[in-house]
Design a protein around this motif. Structure first.
Motif, mmCIF file in Angstrom:
data_model
loop_
_atom_site.group_PDB
_atom_site.id
_atom_site.type_symbol
_atom_site.label_atom_id
_atom_site.label_comp_id
_atom_site.label_asym_id
_atom_site.label_seq_id
_atom_site.Cartn_x
_atom_site.Cartn_y
_atom_site.Cartn_z
ATOM 1 N N THR A 244 -122.414 -11.588 43.072
ATOM 2 C CA THR A 244 -121.196 -12.247 43.560
ATOM 3 C C THR A 244 -121.580 -13.605 44.122
ATOM 4 O OG1 THR A 244 -120.166 -10.127 43.961
ATOM 5 C CG2 THR A 244 -119.244 -12.008 45.151
ATOM 6 N N GLY B 297 -108.970 -4.461 40.743
ATOM 7 C CA GLY B 297 -109.447 -4.257 42.107
ATOM 8 C C GLY B 297 -108.526 -3.333 42.886
ATOM 9 N N ARG B 298 -107.538 -3.921 43.560
ATOM 10 C CA ARG B 298 -106.679 -3.117 44.443
ATOM 11 C C ARG B 298 -105.972 -1.958 43.751
ATOM 12 N NH1 ARG B 298 -106.457 -8.291 45.922
ATOM 13 N NH2 ARG B 298 -106.913 -8.906 48.080
ATOM 14 N N ALA C 23 -115.241 -2.808 48.393
ATOM 15 C CA ALA C 23 -116.041 -2.231 49.472
ATOM 16 C C ALA C 23 -115.434 -0.941 50.016
ATOM 17 C CB ALA C 23 -116.142 -3.258 50.604
ATOM 18 N N TYR D 253 -124.675 -8.563 46.634
ATOM 19 C CA TYR D 253 -124.401 -9.703 47.516
ATOM 20 C C TYR D 253 -125.729 -10.341 47.895
ATOM 21 C CZ TYR D 253 -119.424 -9.056 48.608
ATOM 22 O OH TYR D 253 -118.062 -9.007 48.545
ATOM 23 N N LYS E 275 -120.371 -13.352 39.236
ATOM 24 C CA LYS E 275 -118.955 -13.050 39.545
ATOM 25 C C LYS E 275 -118.429 -13.993 40.618
ATOM 26 C CE LYS E 275 -115.960 -9.419 41.437
ATOM 27 N NZ LYS E 275 -115.705 -9.828 42.826
ATOM 28 N N ASP F 196 -110.885 -11.150 36.693
ATOM 29 C CA ASP F 196 -110.101 -10.242 37.529
ATOM 30 C C ASP F 196 -109.184 -11.036 38.434
ATOM 31 O OD1 ASP F 196 -111.430 -11.019 39.928
ATOM 32 O OD2 ASP F 196 -112.805 -9.316 39.859
ATOM 33 N N SER G 168 -119.878 -1.477 44.347
ATOM 34 C CA SER G 168 -120.114 -2.543 45.320
ATOM 35 C C SER G 168 -121.388 -2.303 46.117
ATOM 36 C CB SER G 168 -118.925 -2.605 46.290
ATOM 37 O OG SER G 168 -119.236 -3.425 47.401
ATOM 38 N N PRO H 56 -115.791 -4.314 41.634
ATOM 39 C CA PRO H 56 -116.485 -3.842 42.834
ATOM 40 C C PRO H 56 -115.647 -4.100 44.072
ATOM 41 C CG PRO H 56 -117.370 -5.963 42.118
ATOM 42 C CD PRO H 56 -116.369 -5.546 41.093
ATOM 43 N N ARG I 127 -102.173 -6.228 36.491
ATOM 44 C CA ARG I 127 -101.399 -5.053 36.891
ATOM 45 C C ARG I 127 -100.713 -4.351 35.724
ATOM 46 N NH1 ARG I 127 -104.260 -6.201 40.457
ATOM 47 N NH2 ARG I 127 -103.739 -6.911 42.538
ATOM 48 N N GLY J 285 -105.152 -9.871 40.189
ATOM 49 C CA GLY J 285 -103.714 -9.760 39.914
ATOM 50 C C GLY J 285 -103.353 -9.102 38.600
HETATM 51 C C1 LIG Z 1 -110.792 -4.422 49.735
HETATM 52 C C2 LIG Z 1 -111.568 -5.271 48.788
HETATM 53 C C3 LIG Z 1 -112.947 -5.258 48.860
HETATM 54 C C4 LIG Z 1 -113.697 -6.024 47.965
HETATM 55 N N1 LIG Z 1 -115.047 -5.928 48.020
HETATM 56 C C5 LIG Z 1 -115.789 -6.625 47.117
HETATM 57 C C6 LIG Z 1 -117.200 -6.457 47.093
HETATM 58 O O1 LIG Z 1 -117.771 -5.673 47.842
HETATM 59 N N2 LIG Z 1 -117.896 -7.214 46.191
HETATM 60 C C7 LIG Z 1 -117.280 -8.081 45.325
HETATM 61 O O2 LIG Z 1 -117.939 -8.744 44.530
HETATM 62 N N3 LIG Z 1 -115.936 -8.223 45.317
HETATM 63 C C8 LIG Z 1 -115.183 -7.506 46.175
HETATM 64 N N4 LIG Z 1 -113.820 -7.614 46.129
HETATM 65 C C9 LIG Z 1 -113.180 -8.440 45.076
HETATM 66 C C10 LIG Z 1 -112.925 -7.604 43.817
HETATM 67 O O3 LIG Z 1 -114.124 -7.323 43.144
HETATM 68 C C11 LIG Z 1 -112.008 -8.321 42.802
HETATM 69 O O4 LIG Z 1 -112.526 -9.603 42.567
HETATM 70 C C12 LIG Z 1 -110.551 -8.436 43.236
HETATM 71 O O5 LIG Z 1 -110.163 -7.328 44.032
HETATM 72 C C13 LIG Z 1 -109.665 -8.509 42.001
HETATM 73 O O6 LIG Z 1 -108.348 -8.745 42.353
HETATM 74 P P1 LIG Z 1 -107.200 -7.608 42.430
HETATM 75 O O7 LIG Z 1 -107.478 -6.826 43.674
HETATM 76 O O8 LIG Z 1 -105.961 -8.409 42.515
HETATM 77 O O9 LIG Z 1 -107.264 -6.758 41.181
HETATM 78 C C14 LIG Z 1 -113.045 -6.851 47.011
HETATM 79 C C15 LIG Z 1 -111.656 -6.849 46.946
HETATM 80 C C16 LIG Z 1 -110.915 -6.070 47.799
HETATM 81 C C17 LIG Z 1 -109.420 -6.065 47.674
#
Ligand SMILES: Cc1cc2nc3c(=O)[nH]c(=O)nc-3n(C[C@H](O)[C@H](O)[C@H](O)COP(=O)(O)O)c2cc1C
Length: 350
Positions: free
Chosen positions: A154, A296-297, A78, A128, A218, A273, A105, A76, A277, A275
């Protein structure tokens, strides 16, 4: 990092205004945790088995009831509306086409019901704990009514961590409140209403288990917390440090995972989750005891680079890389890993 993921990340960086890119890319604090996320997986080394007939490798798994092309989900994140005109609707399409699962999200910039209508596969909804708990429940109830197969609470965000870079959410006011707006009483300040509830406890988690679907916790980094969450009714655990966006200097998730796996002891699925890749990162997570991983990213950059098609391509690339890694490790499926696949010794932590 897989070449396609690196290319998509480069395209996204070139295409997005710098402060928009940084909103999605940033970590918190000095970005220590963000900087260590990928290295956590790269530290591990394999002891592959040979002569095991790996002519047929199948990456498919079932997670709870959901059939998945690979144990790789979309985390998830945002406000996808800042990355693509169709926002989360495009992400849902791309995820479904890859046979994966989107965790939508709470901060979605498209209506829950519109994303649900676009989903061609299973999807879950992230919750949330907002200052006004009735808002969280409204969203959870709508998501379940729209077909969410699970809720993901979360638990690492009593406050939103201060980010190192970037501006505010790069979406319009309409997108920002697209889901919450209709539940806000007239005159309510949206920023106050949508802030986190720092008083949340295990009872908050327990209260969410009455919605008729399994609830994952989470943001867990310790075995004792995982056990507490299961006792409060969680159906599964997601090991996460929120992509390095909450407590900076929190441990990397590759380091945290074994403690949680040992504490959960097979009673519930453990996901991870942060990193991840490549398919080899996924293989390492599986060998450390995870049932599945989330990206995520990489999905955000894929969406910015090439919309739904880009999301599908990113997930397909990770699945294909996982299939190769499994075969070369001497395994035919994610649930058939050789014993002792990971070496005891690994390069020291940096
Ligand atoms: C831009 C951004 C927004 C995020 N928004 C949420 C969110 O709304 N809810 C949530 O539980 N985690 C959120 N996360 C965390 C991600 O769910 C996830 O834990 C994380 O991005 C995983 O790492 P990675 O980006 O290295 O793959 C967000 C992460 C990023 C980068």
């Amino acid at each position: 990092m897989l070449r396609l993921l690196a290319e998509q990340a480069r395209t996204a960086r070139d295409r997005l205004p710098a402060d928009v890119h940084d909103y999605y890319a940033t970590g918190s604090g000095e970005e220590v945790t963000l900087g260590e996320a990928e290295a956590g997986w790269l530290r591990h080394r394999y002891r592959p088995r040979v002569l095991r007939d790996v002519s047929h490798v199948d990456t498919a798994v079932r997670l709870l009831d959901a059939p998945l092309a690979a144990p790789v989900l979309v985390a998830p994140t945002a406000f996808h509306g800042g990355l693509h005109p169709d926002g989360e609707v495009a992400t849902a399409r791309g995820t479904g086409a890859a046979g994966s699962l989107l965790v939508l999200s709470s901060r979605s910039s498209r209506r829950i019901e519109d994303v649900a209508a676009a989903a061609t596969g299973p999807w879950w909804f992230q919750v949330y704990v907002l200052a006004d708990p009735s808002l969280s429940r409204h969203l959870a109830r709508r998501a379940v009514a729209a077909g969410a197969g699970a809720l993901v609470l979360t638990v690492d965000t009593p406050y939103t961590g201060t980010k190192a870079r970037g501006g505010g959410p790069p979406v319009t006011d309409r997108e920002y409140l697209v889901n919450l707006g209709e539940h806000l009483a007239a005159g309510t300040d949206p920023d106050t209403a949508t802030s986190q509830d720092p008083a949340c406890t295990l009872d908050t988690l327990h209260d969410l288990t009455d919605q008729g679907v399994p609830v994952f916790a989470k943001g867990v980094l310790r075995g004792d917390d995982a056990v507490d969450c299961l006792s409060a009714g969680a159906a599964g655990i997601i090991v996460s440090n929120h992509g390095g966006r909450q407590l900076d200097r929190a441990v990397d998730t590759a380091y945290a995972l074994p403690d949680v796996v040992a504490a959960v002891a097979g009673r519930a699925p453990v996901l991870v989750d942060g990193g991840i890749r490549s398919g080899r990162d996924v293989l390492t997570a599986l060998a450390l005891g995870a049932d599945a991983v989330l990206l995520g990213r990489p999905i955000l950059w894929a969406l910015a680079a090439d919309g739904a098609t880009g999301v599908t391509a990113a997930l397909d690339a990770v699945r294909t890389d996982l299939a190769e890694a499994l075969a070369l490790a001497g395994a035919t499926s994610p649930t058939d890993l050789p014993d002792g696949l990971l070496a005891d010794t690994a390069p020291p932590r940096p």
